[in-house]
Scaffold this motif. Sequence first.
Motif, PDB file in Angstrom:
ATOM      1  N   HIS A   2      47.574 -22.716  53.519  1.00  0.00           N
ATOM      2  CA  HIS A   2      49.020 -22.513  53.431  1.00  0.00           C
ATOM      3  C   HIS A   2      49.555 -21.888  54.712  1.00  0.00           C
ATOM      4  CE1 HIS A   2      47.205 -18.809  52.223  1.00  0.00           C
ATOM      5  NE2 HIS A   2      48.338 -18.170  52.143  1.00  0.00           N
ATOM      6  N   ILE A   6      53.311 -20.427  55.775  1.00  0.00           N
ATOM      7  CA  ILE A   6      53.499 -19.039  56.240  1.00  0.00           C
ATOM      8  C   ILE A   6      54.238 -19.055  57.583  1.00  0.00           C
ATOM      9  CG2 ILE A   6      52.296 -16.957  57.054  1.00  0.00           C
ATOM     10  CD1 ILE A   6      52.088 -17.239  54.061  1.00  0.00           C
ATOM     11  N   ILE A  31      52.324 -10.002  63.884  1.00  0.00           N
ATOM     12  CA  ILE A  31      52.189  -9.901  62.429  1.00  0.00           C
ATOM     13  C   ILE A  31      50.903  -9.153  62.075  1.00  0.00           C
ATOM     14  CG2 ILE A  31      53.430 -12.088  62.100  1.00  0.00           C
ATOM     15  CD1 ILE A  31      50.675 -13.085  60.962  1.00  0.00           C
ATOM     16  N   ILE A  36      42.064  -9.677  53.214  1.00  0.00           N
ATOM     17  CA  ILE A  36      41.941 -10.592  52.074  1.00  0.00           C
ATOM     18  C   ILE A  36      43.288 -11.233  51.729  1.00  0.00           C
ATOM     19  CG2 ILE A  36      39.903  -9.466  51.099  1.00  0.00           C
ATOM     20  CD1 ILE A  36      41.886  -8.347  48.923  1.00  0.00           C
ATOM     21  N   SER A  37      44.157 -11.354  52.724  1.00  0.00           N
ATOM     22  CA  SER A  37      45.477 -11.949  52.472  1.00  0.00           C
ATOM     23  C   SER A  37      45.378 -13.451  52.249  1.00  0.00           C
ATOM     24  CB  SER A  37      46.413 -11.668  53.644  1.00  0.00           C
ATOM     25  OG  SER A  37      45.900 -12.264  54.820  1.00  0.00           O
ATOM     26  N   GLY A  38      44.235 -14.034  52.541  1.00  0.00           N
ATOM     27  CA  GLY A  38      44.040 -15.458  52.273  1.00  0.00           C
ATOM     28  C   GLY A  38      44.441 -16.364  53.421  1.00  0.00           C
ATOM     29  N   LEU A  86      33.329  -5.835  48.201  1.00  0.00           N
ATOM     30  CA  LEU A  86      34.693  -5.456  48.565  1.00  0.00           C
ATOM     31  C   LEU A  86      35.234  -4.223  47.853  1.00  0.00           C
ATOM     32  CD1 LEU A  86      36.403  -8.954  48.699  1.00  0.00           C
ATOM     33  CD2 LEU A  86      35.739  -7.509  50.607  1.00  0.00           C
ATOM     34  N   PHE A  87      35.008  -4.159  46.545  1.00  0.00           N
ATOM     35  CA  PHE A  87      35.677  -3.112  45.787  1.00  0.00           C
ATOM     36  C   PHE A  87      34.690  -2.125  45.181  1.00  0.00           C
ATOM     37  CE2 PHE A  87      38.834  -6.229  46.496  1.00  0.00           C
ATOM     38  CZ  PHE A  87      40.057  -5.592  46.443  1.00  0.00           C
ATOM     39  N   LEU A  99      43.108  -0.314  45.886  1.00  0.00           N
ATOM     40  CA  LEU A  99      43.340  -0.994  47.156  1.00  0.00           C
ATOM     41  C   LEU A  99      44.493  -0.322  47.899  1.00  0.00           C
ATOM     42  CD1 LEU A  99      42.640  -3.512  48.891  1.00  0.00           C
ATOM     43  CD2 LEU A  99      44.464  -4.690  47.693  1.00  0.00           C
ATOM     44  N   GLU A 103      45.780  -6.759  51.545  1.00  0.00           N
ATOM     45  CA  GLU A 103      46.237  -8.000  50.920  1.00  0.00           C
ATOM     46  C   GLU A 103      47.565  -8.498  51.482  1.00  0.00           C
ATOM     47  OE1 GLU A 103      47.994  -8.166  47.073  1.00  0.00           O
ATOM     48  OE2 GLU A 103      47.884  -6.001  46.805  1.00  0.00           O
ATOM     49  N   LEU A 105      50.788  -9.553  54.072  1.00  0.00           N
ATOM     50  CA  LEU A 105      51.134 -10.272  55.296  1.00  0.00           C
ATOM     51  C   LEU A 105      52.479  -9.702  55.731  1.00  0.00           C
ATOM     52  CD1 LEU A 105      50.517 -14.052  54.605  1.00  0.00           C
ATOM     53  CD2 LEU A 105      49.540 -12.696  56.451  1.00  0.00           C
ATOM     54  N   ILE A 106      52.466  -8.992  56.852  1.00  0.00           N
ATOM     55  CA  ILE A 106      53.668  -8.280  57.263  1.00  0.00           C
ATOM     56  C   ILE A 106      54.146  -8.767  58.630  1.00  0.00           C
ATOM     57  CG2 ILE A 106      54.620  -5.975  57.789  1.00  0.00           C
ATOM     58  CD1 ILE A 106      53.721  -5.982  54.963  1.00  0.00           C
ATOM     59  N   LEU A 107      55.432  -9.005  58.735  1.00  0.00           N
ATOM     60  CA  LEU A 107      56.028  -9.263  60.047  1.00  0.00           C
ATOM     61  C   LEU A 107      56.305  -7.892  60.646  1.00  0.00           C
ATOM     62  CD1 LEU A 107      57.273 -11.054  62.218  1.00  0.00           C
ATOM     63  CD2 LEU A 107      59.385 -11.080  60.896  1.00  0.00           C
ATOM     64  N   GLU A 108      55.541  -7.578  61.680  1.00  0.00           N
ATOM     65  CA  GLU A 108      55.523  -6.222  62.202  1.00  0.00           C
ATOM     66  C   GLU A 108      56.636  -6.008  63.239  1.00  0.00           C
ATOM     67  OE1 GLU A 108      53.116  -4.346  60.968  1.00  0.00           O
ATOM     68  OE2 GLU A 108      53.402  -2.550  62.174  1.00  0.00           O
TER      69      GLU A 108
ATOM     70  N   GLN B  19      58.702  -4.796  60.147  1.00  0.00           N
ATOM     71  CA  GLN B  19      57.936  -4.239  59.021  1.00  0.00           C
ATOM     72  C   GLN B  19      58.375  -4.799  57.679  1.00  0.00           C
ATOM     73  OE1 GLN B  19      55.557  -1.841  59.462  1.00  0.00           O
ATOM     74  NE2 GLN B  19      55.986  -0.947  61.454  1.00  0.00           N
ATOM     75  N   LYS B  20      58.326  -6.103  57.578  1.00  0.00           N
ATOM     76  CA  LYS B  20      58.732  -6.720  56.307  1.00  0.00           C
ATOM     77  C   LYS B  20      57.690  -7.702  55.844  1.00  0.00           C
ATOM     78  CE  LYS B  20      63.527  -6.425  55.479  1.00  0.00           C
ATOM     79  NZ  LYS B  20      64.840  -6.879  55.877  1.00  0.00           N
ATOM     80  N   ILE B  22      56.189 -11.023  54.907  1.00  0.00           N
ATOM     81  CA  ILE B  22      56.560 -12.358  55.369  1.00  0.00           C
ATOM     82  C   ILE B  22      57.062 -13.211  54.201  1.00  0.00           C
ATOM     83  CG2 ILE B  22      55.557 -14.515  56.279  1.00  0.00           C
ATOM     84  CD1 ILE B  22      53.874 -12.628  58.144  1.00  0.00           C
ATOM     85  N   CYS B 104      49.714 -27.006  49.622  1.00  0.00           N
ATOM     86  CA  CYS B 104      48.555 -26.776  48.761  1.00  0.00           C
ATOM     87  C   CYS B 104      48.801 -25.736  47.676  1.00  0.00           C
ATOM     88  CB  CYS B 104      47.412 -26.317  49.646  1.00  0.00           C
ATOM     89  SG  CYS B 104      47.940 -24.942  50.700  1.00  0.00           S
ATOM     90  N   CYS B 136      45.331 -20.571  48.279  1.00  0.00           N
ATOM     91  CA  CYS B 136      46.749 -20.461  48.616  1.00  0.00           C
ATOM     92  C   CYS B 136      47.668 -20.047  47.465  1.00  0.00           C
ATOM     93  CB  CYS B 136      47.213 -21.756  49.245  1.00  0.00           C
ATOM     94  SG  CYS B 136      46.080 -22.342  50.528  1.00  0.00           S
ATOM     95  N   THR B 197      34.892  -5.931  39.462  1.00  0.00           N
ATOM     96  CA  THR B 197      34.823  -4.999  40.587  1.00  0.00           C
ATOM     97  C   THR B 197      36.076  -5.141  41.444  1.00  0.00           C
ATOM     98  OG1 THR B 197      32.445  -5.178  40.592  1.00  0.00           O
ATOM     99  CG2 THR B 197      33.437  -4.284  42.569  1.00  0.00           C
TER     100      THR B 197
END
Lengths: 123, 231
Positions: A2, A6, A31, A36-38, A86-87, A99, A103, A105-108, B19-20, B22, B104, B136, B197
């Motif tokens: 994806h 994005i 960004i 683990i944001s995928g 992971l956990f 957590l 996870e 996804l940030i527009l920095e 800082q937002k 996406i 997807c 996704c 977990t």
Amino acid sequence: MHEFSIVQSILDTVEGYARQSSASSVKRVVIRAGAISGIEPHLLQIAFDTFKGHTVCSEAALEIIIEPLKVECCSCSKIAENTNPLFRCPFCGSTDVRLLNGEDLILERIEMESSDAETQDSP
Amino acid sequence: MCQDCGCSLTTNTKVLEVQKRILEKNDAEAAQNRAKLEKHGILGINLMSSPGAGKTTLLEKTIELLDGICSIGVIEGDLETERDAERIRQKGVAVQQITTGQTCHLDAAMVHSAMHRMPLEEIDLLFVENVGNLVCPAAYDIGTHMNVVLLSVTEGDDKPAKYPLVFLKSDLLLITKTDLAGVLEFDMEKAVSDALTINPRLQVIKLSAKSGDGMDEWITLLRKGLEDRIS
Ligand SMILES: Nc1nc2c(ncn2[C@@H]2O[C@H](COP(=O)(O)OP(=O)(O)OP(=O)(O)O)[C@@H](O)[C@H]2O)c(=O)[nH]1
Ligand SMILES: [Mg+2]
Ligand SMILES: [Zn+2]
């Protein structure tokens, strides 16, 4: 895969900010991608370079900061990064962890250029 | 002076700290979908899994088992064909197909427009079958109330560890095709403990749509969800 979607979201958002700031071009988009944001960083780069043409980002570089997975143990209160599994808390073995990061996804940040002198100060 | 070519044109570089998230826009659209479902008293459920884990088969059986108990609607997300929607239509419930083409996953806007084409006032329980993909769809909130991830025993017990996000984002894990567990070397305990977990709040039901084993537990959970919605 994806990453294309994005990138589309990134370009749309940046476009909006660039217009607001009367920027003539965007030089850099930063960004922050959780471990683990995928998303696959190199695919995101390819997607960005593919779609940025004819947008305000056509000359922009994309910088991706990978944010490591960070958890806080609810048993021993310690904080751990890049845990494996992971956990699970590497200190006490507890799986009761929270957590903190990894996870999202940030527009920095956006670095823009304008030829107009009034826009110098940042908000 | 311009740093690129040394010409005398002054340009101002401006750094904007944003800082937002996406996917903020998607999240806002998802919230709208959720509000719309709530207005109609509908319980919305998002089914996610790898291709072929048994989402459509589970829906077919679920529709049979809930016949006369509640009214069901289904939104089918698929890359290309209308085949799954046709299978559901055969069962006599309202169905809308979203063909995503290259995309997807489903996003909130796609689900929103499919919801417009559904008779919402007649529906109690809305299932969204997401595109078969374990990565996704998990990144996109589509505005349902419950995320369900299906993991079939044919896929192997290592999937939770390999694809943590979808297990983190789900409320319920369905281990499907348990009728095949004996023939395959699927370590049920490992799959479940790895998933727990990652997400200790995850509920787990093991079922087989084919043999019917475990389906009662799934149906009970749905009926409970529906009652909570009404009360
Ligand atoms: N043995 C067995 N086979 C099953 C079961 N559930 C589904 N199948 C089979 O698994 C295959 C895929 O099932 P589908 O229901 O189409 O899977 P899906 O998740 O909807 O697939 P996509 O929409 O393509 O992602 C079919 O051949 C089903 O007959 C089950 O409980 N046991
Ligand atoms: Mg299907
Ligand atoms: Zn600990």
